[in-house]
Design an enzyme around this catalytic site. Sequence first.
Site, PDB file in Angstrom:
ATOM      1  N   CYS A   1       0.841  -1.203   0.000  1.00 56.36           N
ATOM      2  CA  CYS A   1       0.000   0.000   0.000  1.00 56.36           C
ATOM      3  C   CYS A   1       0.878   1.255   0.000  1.00 56.36           C
ATOM      4  O   CYS A   1       1.575   1.526  -0.972  1.00 56.36           O
ATOM      5  CB  CYS A   1      -0.967  -0.057   1.187  1.00 56.36           C
ATOM      6  SG  CYS A   1      -2.376   1.030   1.010  1.00 56.36           S
TER       7      CYS A   1
ATOM      8  N   GLU B   1      -1.328  -8.733   5.027  1.00 60.01           N
ATOM      9  CA  GLU B   1      -1.170  -8.851   6.491  1.00 60.01           C
ATOM     10  C   GLU B   1      -2.507  -8.742   7.227  1.00 60.01           C
ATOM     11  O   GLU B   1      -2.591  -9.057   8.410  1.00 60.01           O
ATOM     12  CB  GLU B   1      -0.177  -7.795   7.002  1.00 60.01           C
ATOM     13  CG  GLU B   1      -0.695  -6.377   7.157  1.00 60.01           C
ATOM     14  CD  GLU B   1      -0.765  -5.561   5.864  1.00 60.01           C
ATOM     15  OE1 GLU B   1      -0.646  -6.145   4.764  1.00 60.01           O
ATOM     16  OE2 GLU B   1      -0.968  -4.334   5.956  1.00 60.01           O
TER      17      GLU B   1
ATOM     18  N   HIS C   1      -3.573  -5.674   1.053  1.00 57.75           N
ATOM     19  CA  HIS C   1      -2.953  -5.890   2.363  1.00 57.75           C
ATOM     20  C   HIS C   1      -2.973  -7.359   2.779  1.00 57.75           C
ATOM     21  O   HIS C   1      -3.864  -7.768   3.518  1.00 57.75           O
ATOM     22  CB  HIS C   1      -3.728  -5.107   3.429  1.00 57.75           C
ATOM     23  CG  HIS C   1      -3.512  -3.643   3.384  1.00 57.75           C
ATOM     24  ND1 HIS C   1      -2.474  -3.017   4.020  1.00 57.75           N
ATOM     25  CD2 HIS C   1      -4.231  -2.667   2.795  1.00 57.75           C
ATOM     26  CE1 HIS C   1      -2.549  -1.712   3.820  1.00 57.75           C
ATOM     27  NE2 HIS C   1      -3.600  -1.464   3.069  1.00 57.75           N
TER      28      HIS C   1
END
Lengths: 79, 79, 740, 229
Positions: free
Chosen positions: D86, D205, D203
């Site tokens: 990002c 994560e 993302h």
Amino acid sequence: MKARVHITLKNGVLDPQGKAIQHALLALGFDGVDDVRQGKYIELDLSENDKDKAHTHVEDMCKKLLSNMVIENYAIDID
Amino acid sequence: MKARVHITLKNGVLDPQGKAIQHALLALGFDGVDDVRQGKYIELDLSENDKDKAHTHVEDMCKKLLSNMVIENYAIDID
Amino acid sequence: MTETNWNNNVEITPEIVKEHGLSDSEHKLMIKILGRNPSLTELGIFSVMWSEHCSYKSSKLHLKTLPTTAPWVIHGPGENAGVIDIGDNQAVIFKMESHNHPSYIEPYQGAATGVGGILRDVFTMGARPIANMNALRFGSPDHHKTRHLLSGVVEGIGGYGNCVGVPTVGGETNFHPSYDGNILVNAMTVGLADQDKIFLSAAAGVGNPVIYVGSKTGRDGIHGATMASAEFTEDSEEKRPTVQVGDPFTEKLLIEACLELMSTDMVVAIQDMGAAGLTSSSVEMASGGGVGFALNLDMVPQREEGMTPYEMMLSESQERMLVVLKPDRVEEAKEIFVRWDLDFAVIGEIAGDGNLTLSWKGDIVADIPTQPLADNSPEYDRPWIKTQAPATIDPNDVASPNDLGETLIKMIASANLSSRAWIWQQYDNQVMADTIQMPGGDAAVVRVHGTDKALAISTDCTPRYCYADPFEGGKQAVAETWRNITSVGATPLAITDCLNFGNPERPDIMGQFVGAIDGLREACSILEYPVVSGNVSLYNETNGTGIHPTPAIGGVGLMEDSSKMVKIAPKDEGDVIILVGESKGHIGCSQYLSIIEGREEGAPPPIDLMLEKKNGNFVRKHIINGNINACHDISDGGIFIALAEMAMASHKGMDISLNNNSIPVHTYGYGEDQARYIISTTALEVDQIIADAEQSGVKVERIGVVRGEELMIEDCFSIPVNELLDAHASWMPNYMSNEA
Amino acid sequence: MKSAVMTFPASNCDRDMYDALEKITGKVPHKIWHQDTEIPPVDLIALPGGFSFGDYLRCGAMAARSPAIKQVLAHAQRGGNVIGICNGFQVLTEMGLLPGALMRNRSLKFVCKTVNLKVENANTTYTSAYHENQNIEIPVAHHDGNYFADDETLTRIEDNGQVVFRYVDKGGEVSKDANPNGSQHNIAGITNERGNILGMMPHPERFIEDIQGGTDGRGFFESIINSLN
Ligand SMILES: Nc1ncnc2c1ncn2[C@@H]1O[C@H](COP(=O)(O)OP(=O)(O)O)[C@@H](O)[C@H]1O
Ligand SMILES: [Mg+2]
């Protein structure tokens, strides 16, 4: 001295903001708008008093930070 | 015709972007930058050929869309 | 050494007093407290401290009656935010606040600074903000300003919250013409702290340094607090006071720097500069601790040149905090703020005389005893008249529609029942990676980082109920948050409120206020669900037209085991659908009546709080026991809407047959009786649930199963779930695509 | 595998990245502050998401000029691995480590939702735990994810297999509707030519545990472990 910097998108780089403005103007009934491009305008107050030096100085700032040379052009006015 | 519009923050309105740019320039070793303000720069291609009419037209666009009159000023150049 | 310059060179005329929104008697009281005529700076300080926004002068008397205690409440109203115990030395700190007037004038910045302000209220107590919510009310979708306001407000909330990295996990959004001239933007922040690291604002220790940190002071929003206390007129839009611009980048740094500072033992007291900036923060810190503040205004970091003491004291520049440090810790503290690139200045010290003494350029420009300033703030018992509750509408008096399927589509594609995805997709609702129930369900759920626990959060209010009957409406707002929190499997713990009303000087409006408070009180006490923080926003009125009374409630609940959480989507084909609670077809004030018949009439559904408790506790118990795989409370739009929402969430159909033969089917399906839920369970567990319901005296009915791809309701309609999804999803994007 | 997570002022996914690396690699990552002039020897440097320097001027621009960036460049030039998620992707393009630029989303609005991604190249350090053309679900949350590069660059990175993730619909088709931000060729993530540097807007994560709504992000971290251990 004052420096005025215009940062505009290079030709051929798509401009989502400009497109959106053009679209919104049309929706508001403004016709006859053939194209819209949006850029940034940055005013700097400099303590430098020599016009040429100020120009070189600001050019350096543009290259190092103010503009992204991959997509943007810059133009500098000093007064 | 081409209209160039500068949108800047009114005096006294906080300019977080300008402040951050000034800070970043300092961190990069550029000194002698006393103040930085960031605004928008918009270029419009108009089919209108009368300068005065184009001006009125763009002024109207500024009021209705391009600038946020509560916090921003605009300046128009036609050529 | 210092001279006194009481008048700051301005003569205090009756006109000036009036311009500051102070009455004659308030002016007299001011003179009595000071023993002389005030200086201009002092007048400014009194006017903001005694404004409705800061002093709660119209509401105090009634707010005092709300239940605020429970064994799990650590700090109730009176602090920057409410604090509750969630065990293991952890505490949850939360509050909701309005930013209505600024958002109407400049929607992006108004909403953004609203988020910034409420975040500061929470982290100033030592909590790391972990979730934001927003409760929004706009005018009619047809009103020419609505699109612009909606798009600006949502962008502003996202612009600020996304940047500071706190997930915006939910909220509510209504449209109604009563908000045409006064939108409501209520923002809530929930934070997490260790119980032994909670910070309060009461200052102490004569000689201790007073520190200013954050952004520099400019002329932003001077008189914002008084603006929030005055009714709008046509030309107040023109006046356009200097709008505050939010700087979320600085806020993020401020959060990190303050939390770092508070992890040490240097801080005596800390307070954000909210409405009325330096004035309210210093007066509250001083009066709260029974001490004085001696400030040197020359030391205040200033953004603009030539600022006067009056301007500095009244500025509402954002992202600023006031801190009282222990002696000899200034350098250590400064190191933190310098590292985070924030302004840090010692602007004064704690004084023993109890006064707020301001010096500027060698003069003393204000010297006010803070205790009387705080304690003598006016308190009114404004006259009020009780709202006459309308008669209940008989379900048999509401004509049935030609096509029940068409009405369902029309309802779910309406402004008030359609999907809010257009809004929440502009918010980062997952940053921090602990959001386990995102917008779209009954309550948002965020994990307590690094533990098995989770918090459930919901904001609710049904203003059309409150308008018809403030008492029942007040009860309903509290009950709905309680129910939404219950629906995910959490135990509701406490609420914050944001009480948005019209002009309190009108007895009918004051009657709405009093009625709603009575309702809140009753619901909070029966549900054992105290009020721990809140905010009042009055004068939401333009040219004599007030908003619908809107006591927005933000509830917080706890789950010990987050793996037990359920959502509204049933799991598998063959799962059994059960209706919990009693359905009597209460159609007054319903969405059906408003959307399909264009009528806003009748009494709202009555709230039986004992029944709420019984049904809710039953549902929660079975969620926690793992017997239920999906749950949805029934609210706006009744059973049919709730079933449609469950089908849409699961992308699965249902075969439903209703056990109703007593009331017209459309009032059964769309009636808004309270204390109801729809749950889904496996065929194996259904008997156990039904048997337990019988034992517990809870009314349950088995109404169908999950099957196929259509929502089929026997004798009513059968609609493909995809068609429902399209209708539900499309209203807001279509509406906003005409944005200009 | 030793890793480090960099924090700029107003990074806000640094903790999430840190936690994901710790949970999946079982090793505690180092923390790097943007003003650090030295970075401990690590295999992987992660530039996390967020709004470094408020995203003022241009996303990632100021972060790309931070003091610690010199060390990141040196690490990258040695062939060390760097990921930018990002805002981190934006920083990598601003540093010139990855080609192109990330512009304002076509809608001009911030977009937060779960998207489908096609794994275009499963033969990289960052994707080996996925199979080629696998359709995975990962959330996006950004305002400026509209990938732009000139035609020549686009052709080059496509031909080199540098486009590793592309936005697709549920059925795996590359379509305009599946593109959340208007990026060219629906590009969601790319590597440099050498393959040691990756930038992506989504993302991973945020999707490593069931309770978060999905686990398709794990493959990203597992690939890194497979390649770097
Ligand atoms: N302004 C908003 N911001 C974020 N989420 C919202 C907003 N408005 C509504 N939502 C979400 O939309 C969903 C439906 O809202 P609502 O109909 O008010 O739920 P309920 O009836 O369960 O209270 C909820 O998950 C809520 O959090
Ligand atoms: Mg609900």
